[in-house]
Design an enzyme around this catalytic site. Structure first.
Site, PDB file in Angstrom:
ATOM      1  CG  ASP A   1      -8.905   2.185  -1.521  1.00  0.00           C
ATOM      2  OD1 ASP A   1      -8.544   2.386  -2.102  1.00  0.00           O
ATOM      3  OD2 ASP A   1      -8.987   1.888  -0.220  1.00  0.00           O
TER       4      ASP A   1
ATOM      5  CG  ASP B   1      -2.320   0.842   0.708  1.00  0.00           C
ATOM      6  OD1 ASP B   1      -2.489   1.875  -0.197  1.00  0.00           O
ATOM      7  OD2 ASP B   1      -3.518   0.742   1.172  1.00  0.00           O
TER       8      ASP B   1
END
Ligand code: NAG
Ligand code: NAG
Ligand code: NAG
Ligand code: NAG
Ligand code: NAG
Ligand code: NAG
Ligand code: NAG
Ligand code: NAG
Ligand code: NAG
Ligand code: NAG
Ligand code: NAG
Ligand code: NAG
Length: 437
Positions: A220, A155
């Site tokens: 996202d 991430d």
């Protein structure tokens, strides 16, 4: 013909896109040739994960037939760790929620026929505030492999100050890529599959494929139609970047979550699969509906996602309601096609809020041969739908619904069809007479 319709600005965009997307040498290190099919905990459970959930999920993937359909990965996302590393610098699994230790868990997953995935971050901390892998890349890669993991999602939170990191986005991800490569070289074991979760799209130009096997292209995903059309729109401009060993990741599936209708869920799955994205299920499997399950196990769509011969994505050939190359988050490109092992695949998405008939001329797709006719296979109805000559109309496609077709060559088209060129622009007799528009 299409070019005549483009505004000067759109031509500029088209040139910009085609000028910059260069095929790059992918990281062909033996892993991740095809998109990953599996499960990831984040979209439904976020931080509410433990070892029982993981093993239960794996069991459900077996009993629901998902493993048999090809979903053979189970991935943890964020929140599996203790907040502090141990005194020797090692990451430590949460001692309550993963009390049995990761080796026990990955042993069970492997025994059940799954590969196992773990999550970390390229910065100081993960997005939920657990330790990140910055400055610990080699130690963490070794730890993940020692714990039995096969895959790493990486991430983009908690980025160090400039004077510390001294790296661009590329270099920030290259650090862990190098650690994975170093570990594979020194152990002789297969490298971890490396999934970059960096929320921009610069990866597609040059560098993503040299670092890992997949890269996110957007922020996202959310469990609603607007999020899907936004992701489809962005990716409609980036499809050239996807091939074997390295691909755009449209983010994890939201099927079964939020307020997606059945038709929206079918569009979601079709677009992600035919654009060759990884397909990671993200819903609660203990009460998954038969409708959601039927979408996830569509074997004809999954076969194209896993095409062993053609690794590229479908791409738009006509935007539909909007002029070609329009960047519009709610009304993305509607008419798409691409080559596959068995023929040309088409995807039609009805972005409108009412049913509509969707028409195209076959040769709008560059993969279709002029002068031929095509047998039409409907990949959702699982029916053979006759033979298409020159054009095809899908009638009454539901709002936010999708049509997926496989067209296979069925020989010469019938003689005497007018006009003599399906593409009338520049149609010319051998004697030099220009007959077309
Ligand atoms: C974790 O590390 C921080 C910073 O070193 C320290 O302040 C904190 O007390 C530690 N927490 C635990 C639970 O050990
Ligand atoms: C580091 O500490 C962890 C947890 O205390 C332990 O499991 C691990 O084996 C240690 N690693 C090394 C290399 O000593
Ligand atoms: C793994 O954990 C389970 C449940 O805690 C336990 O029953 C089993 O014996 C453990 N297996 C191994 C190989 O440690
Ligand atoms: C791993 O080995 C390959 C092939 O020999 C080499 O190209 C690569 O640079 C090595 N990677 C690292 C990080 O040492
Ligand atoms: C679905 O959820 C999104 C996001 O919460 C919301 O904007 C949208 O109005 C909802 N759609 C329906 C049909 O309920
Ligand atoms: C499954 O159960 C969860 C938790 O009870 C609930 O929030 C969700 O709506 C249920 N999903 C379906 C498809 O029934
Ligand atoms: C092509 O057709 C064969 C035979 O039906 C099938 O097994 C295979 O999965 C198909 N390939 C693709 C990419 O759809
Ligand atoms: C997106 O396209 C639709 C359909 O043409 C149009 O109504 C809408 O205004 C466009 N949105 C933007 C932000 O341009
Ligand atoms: C389809 O082909 C017909 C006949 O050649 C032509 O008139 C029409 O403009 C074409 N439509 C599209 C969308 O290309
Ligand atoms: C579609 O193709 C057929 C030939 O198969 C032709 O007769 C018809 O006019 C075409 N339709 C359009 C709208 O171009
Ligand atoms: C293909 O035929 C089936 C069965 O008649 C039908 O349900 C489906 O809507 C057709 N597909 C298209 C795209 O027209
Ligand atoms: C050349 O081709 C055109 C279009 O087919 C035709 O009308 C014309 O008669 C031809 N001319 C000669 C000299 O053959």
């Amino acid at each position: 013909m299409v070019l005549n319709l483009l505004s000067a600005a759109a031509v500029g965009l088209a040139v910009y896109l085609s000028g910059n997307v260069q095929p790059v040498a992918a990281l062909e290190n033996g892993v991740g040739r095809l998109p990953i099919l599996g499960y990831n905990t984040w979209n439904y459970y976020q931080c509410n994960i433990d070892e029982n959930l993981i093993i239960q999920t794996a069991s459900l993937m077996q009993s629901l037939g998902l493993q048999a359909a090809g979903y053979n990965h189970v991935h943890l996302d964020d929140c599996w760790a203790m907040k502090n590393r141990s005194s020797n610098g090692s990451l430590v699994p949460d001692t309550t929620r993963f009390a049995g230790g990761f080796n026990n868990m990955t042993d069970q997953l492997h025994a059940m026929g799954f590969q196992a995935g773990i999550y970390s971050d390229s910065g100081w901390y993960t997005c939920a505030g657990y330790p990140g892998s910055f400055m610990y890349e080699e130690q963490d890669a070794m730890t993940f492999q020692n714990w039995g993991f096969d895959y790493l999602k990486y991430d983009n939170c908690a980025i160090p100050y400039d004077d510390i990191i001294q790296q661009g986005t590329y270099g920030k991800y290259q650090r862990m890529s190098d650690a994975i490569s170093w570990l594979a070289n020194s152990t002789g074991l297969p490298p971890l599959i490396f999934s970059l979760c960096e929320w921009g799209w610069s990866q597609v130009w040059l560098w993503g494929a040299t670092v890992g096997q997949s890269w996110r292209t957007t922020g996202d995903i959310g469990p609603d139609w607007y999020s899907l059309t936004n992701i489809i729109n962005v990716n409609s401009f980036l499809t050239q970047a996807t091939d074997f060993y390295g691909r755009n990741d449209l983010d994890m599936l939201q099927l079964g979550n939020g307020n997606l209708t059945f038709d929206e869920a079918k569009s979601h799955f079709t677009a992600w699969a035919l654009m060759k994205s990884p397909l990671l299920i993200g819903t609660n499997l203990s009460n998954i509906t038969t409708e959601t399950l039927s979408i996830l196990t569509n074997s004809e769509i999954l076969a194209i996602n896993q095409d062993p011969v053609v690794g590229t994505s479908i791409s738009p050939f006509s935007w539909g309601v909007n002029p070609d190359f329009t960047y519009n988050s709610t009304y993305p490109a509607q008419y798409w096609s691409g080559p596959s092992q068995n023929g040309t695949v088409f995807m039609l998405i009805n972005v409108l809020d009412e049913p509509s008939d969707m028409f195209f001329n076959l040769t709008q797709s560059p993969w279709i041969r002029a002068g031929r006719q095509y047998a039409v296979r409907d990949l959702w109805a699982h029916t053979d739908n006759g033979t298409a000559v020159r054009n095809f109309t899908a009638t009454a496609v539901p709002p936010h619904g999708v049509v997926a077709l496989l067209m296979t060559d069925a020989g010469n088209e019938p003689a005497g069809i007018y006009p003599a060129c399906a593409v009338w622009y520049q149609c010319t007799d051998q004697n030099g007479t220009h007959v077309g528009g």
